[in-house]
Design a protein around this motif. Structure first.
Motif, PDB file in Angstrom:
ATOM      1  N   VAL A 216       0.859  -1.185   0.000  1.00  0.00           N
ATOM      2  CA  VAL A 216       0.000   0.000   0.000  1.00  0.00           C
ATOM      3  C   VAL A 216       0.896   1.236   0.000  1.00  0.00           C
ATOM      4  O   VAL A 216       1.752   1.382   0.876  1.00  0.00           O
ATOM      5  N   TYR A 217       0.676   2.107  -0.968  1.00  0.00           N
ATOM      6  CA  TYR A 217       1.415   3.372  -1.013  1.00  0.00           C
ATOM      7  C   TYR A 217       0.520   4.454  -0.412  1.00  0.00           C
ATOM      8  O   TYR A 217      -0.613   4.650  -0.839  1.00  0.00           O
ATOM      9  N   ARG A 218       1.025   5.156   0.597  1.00  0.00           N
ATOM     10  CA  ARG A 218       0.222   6.186   1.257  1.00  0.00           C
ATOM     11  C   ARG A 218       0.919   7.541   1.189  1.00  0.00           C
ATOM     12  O   ARG A 218       2.155   7.631   1.161  1.00  0.00           O
ATOM     13  N   ASP A 219       0.100   8.585   1.170  1.00  0.00           N
ATOM     14  CA  ASP A 219       0.642   9.945   1.142  1.00  0.00           C
ATOM     15  C   ASP A 219       0.634  10.540   2.551  1.00  0.00           C
ATOM     16  O   ASP A 219       0.328   9.862   3.532  1.00  0.00           O
ATOM     17  N   LYS A 220       0.935  11.841   2.645  1.00  0.00           N
ATOM     18  CA  LYS A 220       1.063  12.481   3.950  1.00  0.00           C
ATOM     19  C   LYS A 220      -0.271  12.680   4.656  1.00  0.00           C
ATOM     20  O   LYS A 220      -0.296  12.987   5.850  1.00  0.00           O
ATOM     21  N   GLU A 221      -1.361  12.533   3.940  1.00  0.00           N
ATOM     22  CA  GLU A 221      -2.680  12.728   4.534  1.00  0.00           C
ATOM     23  C   GLU A 221      -3.356  11.412   4.889  1.00  0.00           C
ATOM     24  O   GLU A 221      -4.535  11.394   5.250  1.00  0.00           O
ATOM     25  N   THR A 222      -2.652  10.316   4.772  1.00  0.00           N
ATOM     26  CA  THR A 222      -3.235   9.003   5.035  1.00  0.00           C
ATOM     27  C   THR A 222      -2.587   8.376   6.266  1.00  0.00           C
ATOM     28  O   THR A 222      -1.361   8.319   6.363  1.00  0.00           O
ATOM     29  N   LEU A 223      -3.415   7.920   7.193  1.00  0.00           N
ATOM     30  CA  LEU A 223      -2.947   7.278   8.413  1.00  0.00           C
ATOM     31  C   LEU A 223      -3.487   5.850   8.469  1.00  0.00           C
ATOM     32  O   LEU A 223      -4.404   5.496   7.731  1.00  0.00           O
ATOM     33  N   LYS A 224      -2.935   5.037   9.344  1.00  0.00           N
ATOM     34  CA  LYS A 224      -3.361   3.639   9.421  1.00  0.00           C
ATOM     35  C   LYS A 224      -3.395   3.174  10.868  1.00  0.00           C
ATOM     36  O   LYS A 224      -2.707   3.712  11.737  1.00  0.00           O
ATOM     37  N   PHE A 225      -4.230   2.170  11.128  1.00  0.00           N
ATOM     38  CA  PHE A 225      -4.270   1.525  12.435  1.00  0.00           C
ATOM     39  C   PHE A 225      -4.695   0.077  12.253  1.00  0.00           C
ATOM     40  O   PHE A 225      -5.289  -0.297  11.234  1.00  0.00           O
ATOM     41  N   VAL A 226      -4.378  -0.746  13.253  1.00  0.00           N
ATOM     42  CA  VAL A 226      -4.816  -2.148  13.288  1.00  0.00           C
ATOM     43  C   VAL A 226      -5.976  -2.235  14.269  1.00  0.00           C
ATOM     44  O   VAL A 226      -5.847  -1.866  15.441  1.00  0.00           O
TER      45      VAL A 226
END
Length: 532
Positions: free
Chosen positions: A493-503
């Motif tokens: 997954v390629y993410r930019d500076k405005e994308t966050l993630k959690f489990v």
């Protein structure tokens, strides 16, 4: 004129009577009216000491909190209050931090007993609370109703938000045991004011109110509800007033990033499904990835290697360490020096120079000096073919993908100006209760990055267990992408500076799998982040 005044007065009396009929003021515990009790609570709170009297108990460990049993005097009032609350509309609330059902704010509700309790809390109880703390609490009080049922949870947080001074919870629950879950867990804190361990668990009980002062150390959680047939119903909210002084927030040092290891394509040939080493297939993968910025590559490792790795991860000789603090994450990471040889070899694979280059071929990102810049895409394919026959093994791998959007040709001048690609990784073990949370530092540190996940031991894992990785837009509720654990499926997954993630929190359903099941209530993943 005199007659009109009398008529107006009569109408006002009718309105008052109508309002009184609609509103039945809740009579609170006599302890709230007892001046000696109030003085005792105030003195103990100011000295961070303990105090108890009848059904009231104040304790200041791990932070000041007070329990008032039989908070409402009338049993019939409390039962009618519960009935009115259960008739409200509830909304599903679910994100990284919580999962439960919540009503709208109760400030404007017209039901008799909701209105009566609100008047008592906003009036008599707010005054008592302000006198105990010695602060002026604002007339506005937040209050809503929450239902926690099987697998619902509210993870570790401190409640701090501008203006919040005191949090309160009134429980309207059936007979409740600690085995039902749903306890209010209080955390100790370390020298950096970060939560450490649960040191106290308050079991909900009927008509009991719990309150605590919101502070930099008031870390708490609602433990997951484990009962399948009980509902943890509560009213909760905050009194507002001047906030306590907060020390500077602790900033975690970032994980150490490393450049690739000098390993050639031999590792790829040993470990990977040959399909993913085919140049034409790599071009297809890249085309799909560039369309959506994400892809899952199924059966990524050779079957025999995957089986060996899966079995090795369950050996008792592996050593794991808990990863926290709990307001940010809760899972275990492997101590690689204790890991079996095949686990270490897979770790090397994902950090190898050849794998960096393979990821470039999959994604079009510049993760190796041999991967192309925009100018390189205009080079002739025959240069790549020439390098394939005369270059080093790594250069040959780079030149194999001469189809699709990029011809991967190295140019000396680009290697000199390009920053060195790096990565950071973990081997994680996930069990019931594991999660990661979004926190303030995530948005400020966000970068363009390529995420890699390679799950193992999750053949029977179900979506409703949790444990999936969710990508969200910063400061928005919108979920952009969900990556579920899938056996031997490499997720990129390629993410930019405005994308966050959690489990997402792994709930109790995961622990109901038979212990002899292949999943064994646990799964693992290699989690890496690559930076150009």
């Amino acid at each position: 004129m005199s007659c009109k005044r009398q008529l107006g007065d009569s109408e006002n009396v009718k309105k008052i009577k109508k309002r009184n009929k609609r509103e039945e003021i809740a009579k609170l515990s006599p302890l709230i009216e007892d001046e000696d009790v109030k003085r005792g609570v105030k003195e103990a709170w100011s000295q961070q000491a303990s105090y108890s009297h009848g059904g009231l108990e104040l304790n200041c460990y791990p932070f000041p909190h007070c329990i008032i049993r039989n908070f409402i005097q009338s049993d019939s009032f409390t039962e009618n209050l519960k009935r009115e609350l259960l008739e409200l509309n509830f909304h599903e609330k679910s994100n990284d931090l919580y999962k439960f059902k919540q009503s709208d704010d109760l400030k404007k509700r017209k039901e008799t007993h909701i209105t009566g309790l609100r008047a008592a809390i906003f009036g008599q109880f707010r005054t008592w609370m302000g006198e105990v703390l010695g602060v002026d609490l604002e007339p506005t009080v937040d209050i809503s109703c929450a239902k926690y049922q099987y697998t619902d949870v509210l993870l570790c947080h401190d409640d701090e938000l501008e203006g919040r001074r005191v949090a309160f919870i009134l429980y309207l629950v059936p007979s409740w045991e600690i085995s039902d879950g749903g306890t209010l867990d209080l955390f100790s804190t370390d020298g950096n004011f970060q939560p450490d361990n649960v040191v106290k668990s308050l079991v909900p009980s009927w008509n009991t109110l719990v309150l605590f002062e919101v502070s930099p150390t008031s870390f708490h959680q609602v433990a997951e509800v484990l009962s399948e047939d009980k509902c943890r119903l509560s009213l909760s909210g905050w009194f507002h007033g001047p906030s306590l002084e907060r020390p500077p927030r602790h900033i975690e040092p970032p994980l150490l990033r490393s450049p690739h290891l000098p390993r050639d394509e031999t590792l790829l040939l040993e470990w990977l499904n040959p399909l993913y080493l085919d140049a034409e297939y790599q071009a297809q993968v890249q085309e799909e990835f560039e369309d959506s910025s994400e892809i899952q590559l199924k059966n990524f490792l050779k079957e025999e290697k995957f089986k060996e790795l899966n079995e090795a991860l369950r050996l008792a000789e592996n050593k794991w360490t808990k990863c926290g603090p709990p307001n940010k994450r809760c899972y275990e990471t492997a101590l690689l020096e204790s890991s079996p040889e095949c686990v270490s070899a897979c770790w090397e694979l994902l950090r190898s120079e050849a794998f960096f280059l393979l990821l470039s071929n999959f994604t079009g990102l510049r993760l190796h000096y041999l991967s192309p810049s925009e100018e390189d895409c205009e080079e002739e394919v025959d240069e790549a073919q020439a390098r394939e026959t005369t270059g080093s093994p790594t250069e040959k791998l780079a030149s194999k993908n001469t189809k699709g959007m990029h011809a991967y040709v190295w140019k000396e001048e680009h290697s000199k100006i390009q920053s060195t690609p790096v990565c950071v990784g973990e081997l994680r073990r996930w069990t019931h209760g594991g999660y990661t949370l979004l926190h303030d530092g995530d948005a400020s540190r966000a970068e363009y990055a390529l995420d890699l996940l390679l799950p193992l031991g999750c053949s029977d894992w179900q979506p409703d267990f949790g444990g999936f990785t969710s990508y969200v837009a910063n400061e928005e509720d919108e979920e952009l992408l969900t990556v579920y654990p899938e056996e031997n499926s490499l997720a990129l997954v390629y993410r930019d500076k405005e994308t966050l993630k959690f489990v997402k929190h792994i709930n109790h359903r995961s622990s109901t799998l038979p212990i002899g099941d292949a999943c064994m209530q646990t799964f693992f993943d290699f989690s890496f982040v690559y930076y150009e």
